[in-house]
Design an enzyme around this catalytic site. Sequence first.
Site, short mmCIF file in Angstrom:
data_model
loop_
_atom_site.label_atom_id
_atom_site.label_comp_id
_atom_site.label_asym_id
_atom_site.label_seq_id
_atom_site.Cartn_x
_atom_site.Cartn_y
_atom_site.Cartn_z
CD GLU A 124 -12.88 -12.15 -30.66
OE1 GLU A 124 -12.69 -12.28 -31.89
OE2 GLU A 124 -12.24 -12.76 -29.80
CB CYS A 172 -9.86 -13.36 -33.79
SG CYS A 172 -10.91 -14.83 -33.70
#
Length: 466
Positions: A227, A261
């Site tokens: 990720e 993110c």
Amino acid sequence: MIATINPVTGETTATFPAHTPEQVETVLEAAVTAQQQWRTVPVEDRVQVLRNTAKVLREGKAEYAALITLEMGKPVGEAEAEIEKCALTAEYYAETAAAHLAPEAIESSAAESGVVFDPLGVVLAIMPWNYPFWQFFRFILPAVAAGNGAILKHANNVPQAALAVQDVMDKAGLPKGLFSTVLIESSAVAGLIADDRIAAVTLTGSTQVGQIVASQAGAALKKQVLELGGSDPFIVLADADIKAAAKVAVKARFTNNGQSCVNAKRFIVDEKIADEFVAEFTANTRALVVGDPTDPATTIGPMARENLRTELHDQVQRTVEAGGKLVLGGNVVDGPGYFYEPTIIDHVKPGQAAFDEETFGPVAAIIRVSSTEEAIALANQSEYGLGAALWTSDTETAARDLLPRIDAGAVFINGMVASDPRLPFGGIKKSGYGRELGSYGIREFTNMKTFWTGQPSTTSTPAVAD
């Protein structure tokens, strides 16, 4: 030496010696031994540890939240919410893990067949500083429920959080040695990845680090879940509820001091309503309170490290020099610590830093477009593909026609992108691969083993043989 540096003051508050190779060896041996036993424990019994984890987290919420705030500067209210989310996820998997991992029958002529989900072994988790509890727990909870063990290499600016999460799991009753934190320098990670006792690797971090870890794990032929970075678009079409979109936009961009993110970073707005949206967004952003993150009134704390603030300021300056119009902020805050003003840059275009690069901090880029077609095209004009938000009153058309055209691991219509334990989470392109959370996440670190059972009295085989 691994250290805690308070981002409010810039002062070192604690130091820790790195683990020696001999200590890491002991940890690895213990994890392998413990996991071989743990995998034989029925999943219905394993999940009691998850119920205990939720209890431990809630009992220590104030202490753990204060630690997060100390080490990376998150406002204390958000830090407490992070702990609660970890507890909720523990409860979710305690209730659902057995169903997610149950064998699946597949119809096959004259035989019993299907898939079972066996644990892979000991997983190396390389975790970042921005959600030092959440990003660890969203991995460890499904991983141990599935029968795996784990080793944690956390970001070196949150060593106390790294040690605290091990303490949580110990108090929850996880078997001794099944999970351990190792305090090591980044240069020591390659050796762990290559070690035969590590079965798989998970990383949450930057795209650059992801490329390194992927190459190392790939060379060792080990499963990875990555990720990575994101430059999420927040698309506001002409028919959107502008006030609602502008209100949510502030939270979507500035939560966690803009250091996530899945923060919205590129606000792609139809030019017909752009002036109104920017005015509302700016007014809402002005209401943010920059200050000491231990103060409950603070909504924006410092950035986690000085080098991150330096990089962000450089991106702002380059964007403005290239034609972006500074609407708000754009300055380093004078004084101690790593504070940066909440910033909005309007009229950003492709080719400018705030469009092309991930801006990991409290900076929002406004991109004006003339049509829905242009909005989708610019949303996809990125090397990243983590999340995307789409604001429109025509939800039926958005779901039917626009959703399939947006390149992202998740699209939220009339909302902000956020992780949810019930939903798979992850990205495409340079935002990584694999999924965490939900039924897909718990199966990532399993061997999806096919079984086929014929009658003993026959020599039957599947209809199509290799």
